[in-house]
Scaffold this motif. Sequence first.
Motif, PDB file in Angstrom:
ATOM      1  N   GLU A   1       4.173  10.232   2.872  1.00 34.82           N
ATOM      2  CA  GLU A   1       5.048   9.421   2.029  1.00 34.82           C
ATOM      3  C   GLU A   1       6.513   9.804   2.223  1.00 34.82           C
ATOM      4  O   GLU A   1       7.403   8.961   2.116  1.00 34.82           O
TER       5      GLU A   1
ATOM      6  N   GLN B   1       3.163  14.637  -6.868  1.00 34.69           N
ATOM      7  CA  GLN B   1       2.025  14.225  -6.072  1.00 34.69           C
ATOM      8  C   GLN B   1       2.387  13.650  -4.711  1.00 34.69           C
ATOM      9  O   GLN B   1       1.497  13.299  -3.932  1.00 34.69           O
TER      10      GLN B   1
ATOM     11  N   ARG C   1       0.800  -1.223   0.000  1.00 33.15           N
ATOM     12  CA  ARG C   1       0.000   0.000   0.000  1.00 33.15           C
ATOM     13  C   ARG C   1       0.832   1.272   0.000  1.00 33.15           C
ATOM     14  O   ARG C   1       0.305   2.364  -0.235  1.00 33.15           O
TER      15      ARG C   1
ATOM     16  N   PRO D   1       3.148   4.224  -5.024  1.00 29.09           N
ATOM     17  CA  PRO D   1       2.380   5.355  -5.552  1.00 29.09           C
ATOM     18  C   PRO D   1       0.931   4.973  -5.870  1.00 29.09           C
ATOM     19  O   PRO D   1       0.676   3.914  -6.453  1.00 29.09           O
ATOM     20  N   TYR D   2       0.028   5.830  -5.441  1.00 29.04           N
ATOM     21  CA  TYR D   2      -1.418   5.666  -5.619  1.00 29.04           C
ATOM     22  C   TYR D   2      -1.996   4.509  -4.797  1.00 29.04           C
ATOM     23  O   TYR D   2      -3.165   4.159  -4.939  1.00 29.04           O
TER      24      TYR D   2
ATOM     25  N   TYR E   1       5.966  10.938  -9.964  1.00 29.53           N
ATOM     26  CA  TYR E   1       4.949  10.870  -8.922  1.00 29.53           C
ATOM     27  C   TYR E   1       5.388  11.622  -7.673  1.00 29.53           C
ATOM     28  O   TYR E   1       4.632  12.444  -7.136  1.00 29.53           O
TER      29      TYR E   1
ATOM     30  N   SER F   1      -4.737   1.314  -5.597  1.00 23.70           N
ATOM     31  CA  SER F   1      -5.280   1.564  -6.937  1.00 23.70           C
ATOM     32  C   SER F   1      -4.184   1.780  -7.968  1.00 23.70           C
ATOM     33  O   SER F   1      -4.467   1.879  -9.166  1.00 23.70           O
ATOM     34  N   GLY F   2      -2.928   1.848  -7.525  1.00 27.31           N
ATOM     35  CA  GLY F   2      -1.824   2.086  -8.447  1.00 27.31           C
ATOM     36  C   GLY F   2      -1.288   0.811  -9.056  1.00 27.31           C
ATOM     37  O   GLY F   2      -1.633  -0.304  -8.636  1.00 27.31           O
TER      38      GLY F   2
END
Length: 975
Positions: free
Chosen positions: A277, A272, A248, A251-252, A268, A255-256
């Motif tokens: 992170e 973002q 998890r 990145p993302y 990334y 859903s990544g």
Amino acid sequence: MLFDKDLLDDVPSAFHPELRRYQAQFAERAGAAGVAQAQNCLSTRPHLRQQLLRVWVGSDFAAQACITNPDMLLEMLQRGDPDRPLEASTLAPELARQLGECSGEQALDQGLRRYRQRTMVHVIWRDLNRLATLEETTGALSALADACIGQAMAFHYRELAQKWGVPTGGESGAVQPMLVLAMGKLGAGELNLSSDVDLIFAYPETGATNGARKNLTNQEFFSRLGKKLIKSLEANTADGFVFRVDMRLRPYGQSGALVFNFDALEDYYQTQGREWERYAMIKARVAAVAGVADGTAVARQLLALLRPFTYRKYIDYSAVEALRSMKALINREVQRKGMGEDVKLGPGGIREIEFIVQAFQLIRGGRDRRLQERRLLVLLPVLEAQGCLPAGAAAGLDSAYRFLRNTEHAVQAYQDRQTQMLPTGELDRRRLAWSLGYGDWAAFTAALDSHRTLVNAEFQAVIADPHDDVESERDRDWIPLWQAQLDRDQALALLGGHYRDSDAGRVFELLEQLRESRHIVTMQAAGRERLDEFVPRLLGALAEQDETAETLARVLPLVEAVARRSAYLVLLMENPGALKRLISLCAASPWIAGQLVKSPALLDELLDPRTLYSPPDKESLRDELRREVLRLSWEDLEGHMEALRYFKAAHALRVAASEVTDVLPLMKVSDYLTYIAEVILEHVLAVAWRQMVDRHGRPGGAQDDDMNFVIVGYGKLGGIELGHGSDLDLVFLHSAEAGRFTDGERQLDNQTFYTRLGQKIIHILTAQTLGGTLYEVDVRLRPSGNSGLLVSSLAGFEKYQGADAWTWEHQALVRARVVAGSRRLAGEFEAVRAAVLCRRREDAELRREVVQMRDRMREHLATRGAAQAQDFNIKHDRGGIVDIEFVVQYAVLAWAYRDAALVRYTDNIRILGCLEEAGLLGTQEVTQLIDAYKAYRSMGHRLALQGQASVLSGSQFNAERETVERVWQRLLESP
């Protein structure tokens, strides 16, 4: 039986039923022969019997593993494994040997699980019996995870490559490896007994495989590889699992994509990446690489790509906000789920210690590479040594961390469950307390509470909001003013109630100008929120100053300068003491305010008054600079230049702060400023020398410990009288043999080498970088001035001084001394200097030349015309500093042949003392000259810090001027 009655009597009776059950199950599984073999081993090693009992009491997982696989236990007992520390470096080779050439996935997965089980029992055995340090336990567990990940990934990479071909880069055509980035506790090498492993998968370039039948894109290939790796690690089979895998943090998140190429990762995190992170990335480490023989270079490439996201180049107190928010979320979750007894997430738990350490890593790690360390226990003493933690805190947190981690391991060892919750059942509580060496639960919880109280207090000191108090209520009064919610009359009434009436109007105008500034109007929302929070606090703190408007006018340019880097505003909000010191220093000195505007990173220096107002000695300065550049390679010239510029600016600020608050007297201020320059010159010479030697080799006859080269300081540097903003008068000398060459491939003759060395030194000192320049440098005092060689030989210097130098050049030599370079050559230079200065001169001619030079200087620099009667330039006018300097220089040149002690020192005050000791000047005269000299220089420093010229009204220093002029007349103008 494995455990006799006497041994069981040493164990609380509550544990006896379970131990008897374990013995019966082992006997049934091992058979009579197995039991006999175990008893034989235990009888020859009695201590192992006691240890086994403690393991079976403390860990149902270990007991069941021994019962299920009695051969494993027998092998461990026969080999005496529990007595041997687990060497992390041996696990991967040992696992590779045991796996051998696996025939397929099933054999691989079974081999991984059995090796994991055996190693876990070994780790638990040593941990519960306190045979291993915390570092051994966590290091072995982390090495086990690395080994399992590496072996599984290597196997699956080979299998997939055989089927689909080898992945190659679209641009480079090179074979593409897959890298496993370990995060969290695995990344730090601090894995616990039942940790999952937080991983991110990456590969360098896009491209495709070179398969014979069908190609896959690199993304498809590595996605398949990642899935197979995860399955081999976490699938629960008859043999158990290896490690639970958590992806998890990629990145993302969930859903990544499962795997990312380097460019995608960099994009990334640059565009973002979020604060949490950054927190996670502190511990990032490449745990395994598959596809290339040596993954060191590509691993280093990946970490270098991620480092700028993790560590900001500036002091970043915005990290504390993010950590505070994260902790608040954790606290809410803890309360919601009733997790107050969680030794990791509860108050005073493991996570709070991690937050304390990682807060300082995020704040300062970009500036101090020593903090780019993953291991928590290594960082604690570093943070205390740097003043981030109070004295004694590192030891207290170290002890608490070990206690909490040992408790965590004891909780997890029982059933190999990923939990940090203390047990609630009576028997489980007794088991945990006994496993940790406590007689009962009450004794254990008393120790636990003591550690948690200490941790939470330190955590609150670092993470808690410093404005959750009455002071924040006071600051709220200023919000309507800053938000322009008051009309002018209301605003002036509010200001008049806190500031002097004469300041109210100017403060109102300054705030309007700031609000309308282009930098402020175009700020992003997050930065504007911080500014809106900061300005009311600034206005509240200003109420303690007398000259409110003037002080605000000095502070606001700094606020505007950092508006787009609002982490600096957070720094001041997080540290109310630093804000007060900022206001105080800006009120005292516009020069200090200007330095902070030019280099906002210096705000970090305001955090600790112990260092701000306690300048170090020269050796401490050397040590500090050495630490600052410790991880810079000699080739990184830009890195060294920036480090030197910050070092100088930071210490110049400390000098100024100490001076305006009267912590340092004048002489100490000059000493400190001179020490800073000397330490910088030593390092600049070392960098320039190393770069020249790496390129051309050493000059003939020179060594690293004797460069045959010195830097000679003249003027204020030579006289140990540097002031704020002083330039450096330098002369470069060498003693290399003519006609010889360097010993490198790109040879230079000695003279050319030293000339280029001098040029490189000047470049490093004067080049304009983001941090400004180090010093302005003047080399016109070298032999023959601008027309002479940049670097002269000592023999040439001696010849010039003896035959061609002007009297003013001998005057300058009075204040010349070696400040960096060869000690041997420094001694030879001093001998030449003494010989020149001790030469007997014709007195009338000497006085005439000294007076003529002084007259020429007055013509160009002294106050002239009508202003002469009204103003006094403390440096250049009659009776000022230069007159005292000329008197001293004349005295040395005139009388040193009679007393060589006059050339021992290069500073005017000690030379005057020598003149008194030699009976050449009277005590009263010397005292008056020294007092006048100190008064002038002290005033000059104060004026410099106020940004004013060294010109006063003519009525000031009348007595001092008369004294100096009287001495001048007697020595230099009397017939």
